[in-house]
Design an enzyme around this catalytic site. Structure first.
Site, PDB file in Angstrom:
ATOM      1  N   ASP A  77       4.597  -5.228   3.816  1.00  0.00           N
ATOM      2  CA  ASP A  77       4.540  -6.148   4.962  1.00  0.00           C
ATOM      3  C   ASP A  77       5.713  -7.122   4.884  1.00  0.00           C
ATOM      4  OD1 ASP A  77       2.271  -5.007   5.965  1.00  0.00           O
ATOM      5  OD2 ASP A  77       0.895  -6.445   5.048  1.00  0.00           O
ATOM      6  N   TRP A 102       0.879  -1.175   0.000  1.00  0.00           N
ATOM      7  CA  TRP A 102       0.000   0.000   0.000  1.00  0.00           C
ATOM      8  C   TRP A 102       0.916   1.224   0.000  1.00  0.00           C
ATOM      9  CZ3 TRP A 102      -4.633   2.454   0.159  1.00  0.00           C
ATOM     10  CH2 TRP A 102      -4.723   3.655   0.868  1.00  0.00           C
TER      11      TRP A 102
HETATM   12  N1  ABN Z   1      -0.908  -4.707   6.308  1.00  0.00           N
HETATM   13  C1  ABN Z   1      -0.995  -5.314   7.558  1.00  0.00           C
HETATM   14  C2  ABN Z   1      -2.179  -6.181   7.752  1.00  0.00           C
HETATM   15  C3  ABN Z   1      -2.012  -7.548   7.744  1.00  0.00           C
HETATM   16  C4  ABN Z   1      -3.117  -8.367   7.931  1.00  0.00           C
HETATM   17  C5  ABN Z   1      -4.371  -7.789   8.090  1.00  0.00           C
HETATM   18  C6  ABN Z   1      -4.512  -6.405   8.089  1.00  0.00           C
HETATM   19  C7  ABN Z   1      -3.397  -5.597   7.919  1.00  0.00           C
END
Ligand code: ABN
Length: 181
Positions: free
Chosen positions: A129, A110
Site C-alpha cells: 500500500d 500481502w
Molecule cells: N490494502 C488496502 C486496504 C486498506 C485499508 C483497508 C482495507 C484494505
C-alpha cells in the site's frame, strides 16, 4: 402387603419428582431456546468457501471458466492484480510499482501468487500500500485468488498495510513482482 405397597408408592413418587425436576418445563424451554437461537446464528457465522472455487481457480487458458486477462495495468483484471485489495496506484498518480508523489510505500504487505498469461508462469506479487494520504478513491480493485476469509488473518488481504508506517493513512496499492513461484 400394605407396607410393601406404601413403600412402592413412596419410591415411585420420589422417582417421578426427580424426573420432573431434571426434565421440567424450564429445562425444556431452555433447550428449545438454545436450539432456536443456535439455529438462527449458525448461518450467520463466516465460513471458508474456498473449496467451491477450486475448479474456477484451476481453469487455465483454453479451459471452460477461464476469462482472458487484460494487458492494461489500469484495469482490475490485469494478471498481477489477482489478489489485490485497494485502489490501483496506476489510477492515482503512481505506477504499477511506484507510489504517487507525497506518499510512501508500506513497510509490510500481502503477497499473492498470480499466473502470468504471457509466459504461463506463476509469480509472487507483493501488494504494498502507499501511505500518508487519504484514500485515492479511483479504480477500486478487489481480487481474491488464494485469499481466505478474515477469520484466517494470516491469509487475508483486506487489511491496511500502512499499519506499520508512521502515517497509517492508506492511499492506493502497488503490485510488485518479488519472485517466481
Ligand atoms: N490494502 C488496502 C486496504 C486498506 C485499508 C483497508 C482495507 C484494505
Amino acid at each position: 402387603m400394605n407396607w410393601l405397597l406404601t413403600q412402592l408408592d413412596r419410591l415411585t413418587e420420589r422417582r417421578v419428582r426427580q424426573v420432573a425436576h431434571a426434565h421440567g418445563r424450564r429445562s425444556f424451554v431452555t433447550r428449545l431456546g438454545t436450539a432456536l437461537v443456535g439455529g438462527a446464528l449458525l448461518p450467520m457465522l463466516p465460513f471458508d468457501r474456498s473449496g467451491q472455487f477450486g475448479s474456477a481457480q484451476a481453469a487455465g487458458a483454453g479451459q471452460p471458466g477461464h476469462k482472458a486477462k487484460t494487458p492494461d495495468a489500469n484495469q482490475c483484471d490485469y494478471w498481477r492484480y489477482c489478489a489485490i485489495d485497494g485502489f490501483l496506484c496506476t489510477c492515482c498518480g503512481g505506477t504499477l510499482t511506484q507510489c504517487p508523489p507525497g506518499t510512501e510505500v508500506s513497510k509490510v504487505s500481502w503477497v499473492g501468487t498470480c499466473l502470468n498469461p504471457g509466459d504461463k508462469r506463476h509469480y509472487l506479487v507483493s501488494y504494498n500500500d502507499c501511505c500518508g494520504k487519504g484514500s485515492c478513491g479511483e479504480c477500486l480493485c478487489n481480487n481474491n485468488e488464494r485469499e481466505r476469509p478474515g477469520y484466517r488473518l494470516g491469509v487475508h488481504n483486506d487489511i491496511n498495510w500502512c499499519m506499520a508506517n508512521t502515517n497509517t493513512m492508506f492511499h492506493c496499492t502497488t503490485a510488485i513482482i518479488v519472485g517466481v513461484a
